[in-house]
Design an enzyme around this catalytic site. Structure first.
Site, PDB file in Angstrom:
ATOM      1  N   HIS A 166       0.873  -1.180   0.000  1.00  0.00           N
ATOM      2  CA  HIS A 166       0.000   0.000   0.000  1.00  0.00           C
ATOM      3  C   HIS A 166       0.913   1.234   0.000  1.00  0.00           C
ATOM      4  O   HIS A 166       2.019   1.189   0.554  1.00  0.00           O
ATOM      5  CB  HIS A 166      -0.840  -0.058   1.279  1.00  0.00           C
ATOM      6  CG  HIS A 166      -1.905   0.988   1.390  1.00  0.00           C
ATOM      7  ND1 HIS A 166      -1.631   2.274   1.772  1.00  0.00           N
ATOM      8  CD2 HIS A 166      -3.243   0.919   1.190  1.00  0.00           C
ATOM      9  CE1 HIS A 166      -2.766   2.958   1.795  1.00  0.00           C
ATOM     10  NE2 HIS A 166      -3.756   2.166   1.452  1.00  0.00           N
ATOM     11  N   ASP A 212       3.252  -4.349   8.057  1.00  0.00           N
ATOM     12  CA  ASP A 212       2.019  -3.576   7.902  1.00  0.00           C
ATOM     13  C   ASP A 212       0.851  -4.535   8.161  1.00  0.00           C
ATOM     14  O   ASP A 212       0.505  -5.359   7.307  1.00  0.00           O
ATOM     15  CB  ASP A 212       1.971  -2.994   6.481  1.00  0.00           C
ATOM     16  CG  ASP A 212       0.637  -2.304   6.183  1.00  0.00           C
ATOM     17  OD1 ASP A 212      -0.276  -2.370   7.033  1.00  0.00           O
ATOM     18  OD2 ASP A 212       0.526  -1.710   5.097  1.00  0.00           O
ATOM     19  N   GLN A 254      -4.387  -5.076   7.237  1.00  0.00           N
ATOM     20  CA  GLN A 254      -5.409  -6.039   6.787  1.00  0.00           C
ATOM     21  C   GLN A 254      -5.340  -7.360   7.536  1.00  0.00           C
ATOM     22  O   GLN A 254      -6.209  -8.219   7.323  1.00  0.00           O
ATOM     23  CB  GLN A 254      -5.266  -6.292   5.269  1.00  0.00           C
ATOM     24  CG  GLN A 254      -5.453  -5.066   4.400  1.00  0.00           C
ATOM     25  CD  GLN A 254      -6.879  -4.497   4.444  1.00  0.00           C
ATOM     26  OE1 GLN A 254      -7.818  -5.104   4.959  1.00  0.00           O
ATOM     27  NE2 GLN A 254      -7.035  -3.300   3.909  1.00  0.00           N
ATOM     28  N   LYS A 304     -10.350  -0.365  10.873  1.00  0.00           N
ATOM     29  CA  LYS A 304     -10.574  -1.560  10.052  1.00  0.00           C
ATOM     30  C   LYS A 304     -11.029  -2.745  10.893  1.00  0.00           C
ATOM     31  O   LYS A 304     -11.274  -3.831  10.374  1.00  0.00           O
ATOM     32  CB  LYS A 304      -9.311  -1.918   9.263  1.00  0.00           C
ATOM     33  CG  LYS A 304      -8.983  -0.897   8.156  1.00  0.00           C
ATOM     34  CD  LYS A 304      -7.852  -1.382   7.306  1.00  0.00           C
ATOM     35  CE  LYS A 304      -7.214  -0.294   6.473  1.00  0.00           C
ATOM     36  NZ  LYS A 304      -8.034   0.180   5.372  1.00  0.00           N
ATOM     37  N   CYS A 325      -4.735   2.355  -3.756  1.00  0.00           N
ATOM     38  CA  CYS A 325      -3.506   2.897  -3.136  1.00  0.00           C
ATOM     39  C   CYS A 325      -2.340   1.922  -3.285  1.00  0.00           C
ATOM     40  O   CYS A 325      -1.533   1.759  -2.358  1.00  0.00           O
ATOM     41  CB  CYS A 325      -3.723   3.234  -1.661  1.00  0.00           C
ATOM     42  SG  CYS A 325      -5.018   4.422  -1.386  1.00  0.00           S
TER      43      CYS A 325
HETATM   44  N1  C6P Z   1      -6.327   0.407   2.895  1.00  0.00           N
HETATM   45  C1  C6P Z   1      -8.182  -0.007   1.409  1.00  0.00           C
HETATM   46  O1  C6P Z   1      -9.316   0.216   0.983  1.00  0.00           O
HETATM   47  P1  C6P Z   1      -5.046   3.891   6.944  1.00  0.00           P
HETATM   48  O2  C6P Z   1      -5.691   4.635   5.825  1.00  0.00           O
HETATM   49  O3  C6P Z   1      -3.842   4.645   7.472  1.00  0.00           O
HETATM   50  O4  C6P Z   1      -5.996   3.466   7.999  1.00  0.00           O
HETATM   51  O5  C6P Z   1      -4.505   2.521   6.329  1.00  0.00           O
HETATM   52  C2  C6P Z   1      -3.565   2.536   5.303  1.00  0.00           C
HETATM   53  C3  C6P Z   1      -3.293   1.144   4.814  1.00  0.00           C
HETATM   54  C4  C6P Z   1      -2.028   0.618   4.966  1.00  0.00           C
HETATM   55  N2  C6P Z   1      -1.748  -0.645   4.593  1.00  0.00           N
HETATM   56  C5  C6P Z   1      -2.687  -1.440   4.067  1.00  0.00           C
HETATM   57  C6  C6P Z   1      -2.322  -2.845   3.706  1.00  0.00           C
HETATM   58  C7  C6P Z   1      -3.989  -0.958   3.892  1.00  0.00           C
HETATM   59  O6  C6P Z   1      -4.909  -1.764   3.375  1.00  0.00           O
HETATM   60  C8  C6P Z   1      -4.295   0.367   4.244  1.00  0.00           C
HETATM   61  C9  C6P Z   1      -5.659   0.946   3.991  1.00  0.00           C
HETATM   62  C10 C6P Z   1      -7.680   0.811   2.576  1.00  0.00           C
HETATM   63  O7  C6P Z   1      -7.472  -0.888   0.941  1.00  0.00           O
HETATM   64  C11 C6P Z   1      -7.823   2.276   2.316  1.00  0.00           C
HETATM   65  S1  C6P Z   1      -6.786   2.832   1.017  1.00  0.00           S
END
Ligand code: C6P
Length: 405
Positions: free
Chosen positions: A117, A194, A197, A220, A360
């Site tokens: 991401h 990370d 997920q 999440k 992203c």
């Molecule tokens: N992915 C998706 O729809 P934030 O926005 O900081 O809470 O998370 C960022 C992020 C970082 N790593 C991974 C693997 C992610 O999936 C995400 C967030 C969402 O896939 C929003 S782009």
């Protein structure tokens, strides 16, 4: 697991019974208990935590620190000092990159994967540029798998940091973090995971994985937006410089200099999101009340069903693994001749929420030679009926776009 009882725990699902919410990888809906816990902080405990000596402020501090203990327990960290509250995964990863990355020297290497991401990519791009370090990528194969040989080949004596998603937000791949962290450590590198997920969908034990840092977002997993976590091994957190400077992160300040507060406060400058932290702790309690193993089992069943139904849609191709088990509830697909944004809009007309775009993860899109895709992502509160509606609606999309079939 009684699915009707579970759905009744989520006010938004009851508010819009016609909606099939299948964008859970973007954010999870919130259980009532979480919403109530966040509100209760403001109704009954609100004061600025960690500062006031009066009773109300002490209650606020206690609630905030209890939330930290709950998170520590949930991810099996050794100590609550290792739990830093942030706004989200993005901020957690920026913190790790900016602070541990400050030790990088000219020619050092940072290794990430092509499926990261942007939040686990751009912070490393930036710090590598500033420190004269080299950012390297390990690729995944057609199945979305990063194999051990490819990973071993990418690690060199110059590798100082490895950063990788536990589960890809696009392909649903579960990376073998335990093995990769071991290989990274053998080379003398630190491992940043990370967990955006993974933490909401599979049990994560930071000691078992032996990662040096783990980032995730509360939203999440049913917690409010604006609260996230960076786990870091104590010895590393102690070594690194602070991220942000200001109130509450100091020990002593003179005109010329300052010393830093003890962990974890050294990394929590300014007024914190205590209500959000309490909400996160409540979300964890909600997961525990359902029993995490049952959540995993339910999401697995739904995932198998979704894979089967999506595979039956003509002209649809699921990206990544060729078996349901490889997806962990995340199904990214293309429909021949139809732009993913059109798919999402047509499904929206049928009250089905999915995501479309590059998710992203533009480097992954470039790697897969696909500019954008559609993505459905499931959670334990979804039903087979919603998944069936998704598949049936998808079967009509090409006709609604003017194709003969
Ligand atoms: N992915 C998706 O729809 P934030 O926005 O900081 O809470 O998370 C960022 C992020 C970082 N790593 C991974 C693997 C992610 O999936 C995400 C967030 C969402 O896939 C929003 S782009």
């Amino acid at each position: 697991m009684n699915i009707n009882n579970i759905r009744a725990d989520f006010p938004l699902l009851a508010q819009y019974p016609q909606i099939a919410y299948l964008d859970n990888a973007a954010t999870l809906q919130k259980p009532r208990t979480v919403i109530e816990r966040e509100t209760a902080f403001y109704l009954k405990e609100n004061a600025n935590p960690l500062r006031g000596l009066y009773t109300l402020a002490q209650h606020a501090t206690e609630a905030y620190e209890e939330a930290r203990d709950t998170v520590r327990d949930f991810i099996h960290a050794r100590s609550s000092e290792e739990i830093i509250f942030t706004r989200n995964t993005t901020e957690s990863l920026n913190l790790a990159a900016s602070c541990w990355g400050s030790f990088l020297s000219q020619g050092d290497e940072v290794l990430i994967s092509v499926m990261e991401h942007h939040s686990n990519l751009i912070p490393w791009q930036q710090i590598c540029r500033r420190r004269g370090a080299i950012l390297k990528y390990v690729a995944c194969d057609e199945e979305g798998t990063i194999c051990e040989e490819a990973f071993r080949a990418a690690v060199t004596p110059r590798t100082k940091i490895v950063a990788m998603a536990h589960i890809s937000n696009v392909l649903g791949t579960l990376n073998d973090i335990k093995t990769f962290a071991r290989i990274a450590h053998q080379a003398g590198a630190v491992f940043v995971c990370d967990g955006a997920q993974s933490v909401p969908h599979i049990p994560v034990d930071v000691q078992d994985l032996d990662v040096d840092f783990l980032a995730f977002s509360g939203h999440k997993m049913g917690a409010p937006m604006g609260i996230g976590v960076l786990y870091g091994k104590k010895e590393l957190l102690e070594k690194m410089p602070p991220f942000l400077f200001g109130g509450e992160m100091i020990e002593y300040v003179t005109r010329e200099d300052a010393t830093w507060a003890e962990l974890p406060h050294k990394f929590e400058a300014g007024t914190v999101n205590a209500a959000g932290a309490c909400g996160l702790a409540e979300a964890i309690r909600y997961y525990q009340s359902l029993e995490f193993d049952r959540i995993v089992e339910r999401e697995h069943q739904l995932g198998v069903y979704a894979f089967e139904k999506l595979s039956s849609v003509p002209h649809l191709r699921i990206l990544g693994g060729s078996a349901a088990e490889k997806h962990h509830g995340i199904f990214t697909f293309v429909l021949e001749g139809v732009h993913p944004h059109d798919i999402a809009e047509i499904l929206s007309a049928d009250d089905i929420c999915i995501r479309a775009g590059h998710h992203c993860a533009q480097v992954l899109m470039q790697h897969m030679k696909t500019p954008s895709t559609a993505r459905a992502s499931i959670a334990f509160y979804n039903t087979e009926e919603e998944i069936l509606r998704l598949a049936e609606s998808l079967k009509t999309v090409r006709r609604r776009m003017g194709y003969a079939e």
